[in-house]
Enzyme design. Structure first.
Site, PDB file in Angstrom:
ATOM      1  N   ARG A  15       0.826  -1.198   0.000  1.00  0.00           N
ATOM      2  CA  ARG A  15       0.000   0.000   0.000  1.00  0.00           C
ATOM      3  C   ARG A  15       0.869   1.262   0.000  1.00  0.00           C
ATOM      4  NH1 ARG A  15      -3.727  -1.463   5.100  1.00  0.00           N
ATOM      5  NH2 ARG A  15      -1.728  -2.409   5.709  1.00  0.00           N
ATOM      6  N   LYS A  75       1.790   1.824   7.365  1.00  0.00           N
ATOM      7  CA  LYS A  75       2.082   0.968   8.520  1.00  0.00           C
ATOM      8  C   LYS A  75       3.060   1.637   9.473  1.00  0.00           C
ATOM      9  CE  LYS A  75       0.725  -2.420   9.425  1.00  0.00           C
ATOM     10  NZ  LYS A  75      -0.456  -2.654  10.294  1.00  0.00           N
ATOM     11  N   TYR A  94      -0.961   4.267  10.556  1.00  0.00           N
ATOM     12  CA  TYR A  94      -1.386   3.263  11.529  1.00  0.00           C
ATOM     13  C   TYR A  94      -0.192   2.962  12.431  1.00  0.00           C
ATOM     14  CZ  TYR A  94      -5.584   2.293   8.775  1.00  0.00           C
ATOM     15  OH  TYR A  94      -6.781   2.404   8.115  1.00  0.00           O
ATOM     16  N   HIS A  96      -0.631   1.281  16.101  1.00  0.00           N
ATOM     17  CA  HIS A  96      -0.866   0.083  16.918  1.00  0.00           C
ATOM     18  C   HIS A  96       0.208  -0.060  18.000  1.00  0.00           C
ATOM     19  CE1 HIS A  96      -4.034  -1.159  14.171  1.00  0.00           C
ATOM     20  NE2 HIS A  96      -3.198  -1.010  13.167  1.00  0.00           N
ATOM     21  N   GLU A 118      -5.769   4.597  13.615  1.00  0.00           N
ATOM     22  CA  GLU A 118      -6.700   3.648  14.232  1.00  0.00           C
ATOM     23  C   GLU A 118      -7.348   4.151  15.515  1.00  0.00           C
ATOM     24  OE1 GLU A 118      -2.778   2.643  16.205  1.00  0.00           O
ATOM     25  OE2 GLU A 118      -3.424   3.168  14.175  1.00  0.00           O
ATOM     26  N   VAL A 267      -7.705 -11.378  13.061  1.00  0.00           N
ATOM     27  CA  VAL A 267      -7.709 -10.029  12.502  1.00  0.00           C
ATOM     28  C   VAL A 267      -7.178  -9.025  13.528  1.00  0.00           C
ATOM     29  CG1 VAL A 267      -9.185  -8.224  11.507  1.00  0.00           C
ATOM     30  CG2 VAL A 267      -9.621 -10.622  10.961  1.00  0.00           C
ATOM     31  N   ALA A 268      -7.251  -9.364  14.797  1.00  0.00           N
ATOM     32  CA  ALA A 268      -6.824  -8.464  15.878  1.00  0.00           C
ATOM     33  C   ALA A 268      -5.325  -8.500  16.137  1.00  0.00           C
ATOM     34  CB  ALA A 268      -7.580  -8.819  17.163  1.00  0.00           C
ATOM     35  N   ASP A 270      -2.893  -6.990  14.882  1.00  0.00           N
ATOM     36  CA  ASP A 270      -2.277  -5.664  14.940  1.00  0.00           C
ATOM     37  C   ASP A 270      -2.250  -5.101  16.355  1.00  0.00           C
ATOM     38  OD1 ASP A 270      -1.401  -5.197  12.383  1.00  0.00           O
ATOM     39  OD2 ASP A 270      -3.266  -4.309  11.698  1.00  0.00           O
ATOM     40  N   VAL A 298      -1.652 -12.598   9.870  1.00  0.00           N
ATOM     41  CA  VAL A 298      -0.923 -11.584   9.107  1.00  0.00           C
ATOM     42  C   VAL A 298      -1.255 -10.198   9.668  1.00  0.00           C
ATOM     43  CG1 VAL A 298      -0.677 -10.520   6.830  1.00  0.00           C
ATOM     44  CG2 VAL A 298      -0.798 -13.012   7.046  1.00  0.00           C
TER      45      VAL A 298
END
Length: 373
Positions: A15, A75, A94, A96, A118, A267-268, A270, A298
């Site tokens: 991205r 990221k 992002y 995290h 986020e 999915v969590a 991150d 991932v």
């Protein structure tokens, strides 16, 4: 303001933080945009497309970091990138940080203002800059789960939707937010047997109202969670506490009792992951087994579809980017209070309460930290 867009260097991250549409909006507003050569190639956006809208293409990331007043990324910065920040720069990406405490320390030492997509949060609790990636991650979670249920990929050898005379796979989705509801809709569309669990009955009620029982909803509690996880062929975890580490809702003991060849999609991850047996993986090496259960964790799921993801991200972030560039952090936060929740680090202090708690750091309110600069 000079805005810099470096190429992402996290493993398999394709991205980019802005589209040519975003460049046009910024240059029309009088700002200067510098894009690292090839930054958009992974999203099938070529340098010439940026240049046509007024961007300057520069040869290396160092050129971006040296000149820019605000850095736009997708990221969290990798160690080599962190070293290039200058005191007083704005970082918008992002982050995290609850999952990456070392990064929080590195950013604090650089003396920058780090704003996390986020944790930008509207009064209704929604997360407008996380939402598009959650939509994508949720939809992809079902897609990759179905793929890894195939025997050749290490799974149980199930077709998610079954076939005439053969039952479909059972999918349990933990969390009925943006990612969870999107995962559920895709699983329903693939004709799986779907159940969604959440502690928020309002979210479950919305799913019931929309899908009229085609997706089963259950209140999330220890017993329901255990029963559904053990019965499932595919479990998708989408739990989110904004800014904080995700709770470990699926324990290792539960994983031990799951079906052999079942698949877990976290999915969590991150935010540290919601399965006790989770560890972050990459698109290059996405899965591993624990107790004969396949784990997909991932850390940048939407990075697998970078063209879609990049355009969706810019759609959401652009108005905040323009505001930050045109007015600076203080005025942008005053005009859009939700942006204040996105400010995670100012100078050497942590400004988001959940992030601070997760890191064991002192919380300093955003207004106080900005005033002290």
């Amino acid at each position: 303001m000079i805005i810099g867009v470096p190429k992402e260097i996290k493993t398999e991250e394709h991205r980019v933080a802005i589209t040519p549409v975003g460049v046009r909006e910024l240059t029309d507003a009088g700002h200067r945009v510098m894009v690292e050569k090839g930054a958009g190639e992974g999203s099938t956006i070529h340098d010439g497309e940026y240049e046509a809208q007024g961007a300057e293409i520069v040869p290396a990331a160092a050129d971006v970091y040296d000149a820019a007043e605000m850095i736009l990324k997708v990221k969290e910065p990798q160690p080599a990138e962190t070293e290039m920040f200058r005191e007083g720069q704005i970082l918008f990406t992002y982050l995290h940080l609850a999952a990456y405490p070392d990064l929080a320390n590195r950013l604090a030492k650089r003396g920058i203002v780090a704003i996390a997509y986020e944790t930008v949060q509207l009064p209704d609790g929604s997360l407008p800059l996380l939402a598009p990636m959650s939509e994508i991650a949720g939809r992809m979670a079902t897609q990759v789960g179905a793929y890894f249920l195939e025997k050749a990929q290490g799974g149980r050898g199930l077709l998610l939707g079954g076939i005439t005379g053969v039952a479909p796979a059972k999918v349990a989705i933990i969390g009925a937010g943006m990612a969870g509801s999107n995962a559920a809709v895709i699983a329903m569309g693939m004709q799986a047997d779907v159940v969604v669990l959440d502690t928020d009955i309002t979210k479950l009620r919305r799913i019931d109202s929309l899908y009229q029982g085609r997706i089963v909803t259950l209140a999330s509690n220890t017993l329901n969670l255990e029963e559904q996880v053990l019965a499932a062929d595919l479990v998708i975890g989408t739990v989110l506490v904004p800014g904080a580490a995700a709770p470990k809702l699926v324990t290792e003991d539960m994983v031990k009792e799951m079906k052999r060849g079942a698949v877990l999609v976290d999915v969590a991850i991150d935010q540290g992951g919601c399965f006790e047996t989770s560890r972050e993986t990459t698109h290059a090496d996405p899965v591993y087994q624990v107790h004969e259960v396949l784990h997909y964790a991932v850390g940048n799921i939407p990075g697998a579809v970078p063209h879609t993801s990049t355009y969706a991200l810019t759609n959401a972030t652009l108005r905040y980017i323009v505001s930050l560039a045109s007015h600076g952090v203080d005025e942008a936060v005053a005009a859009s209070p939700e942006l204040g929740y996105g400010v995670n680090v100012v100078g050497g202090v942590v400004c988001h309460p959940a992030v601070a708690e997760s890191l064991g750091a002192k919380h300093v309110p955003v207004s106080e930290a900005l005033a002290a600069r």
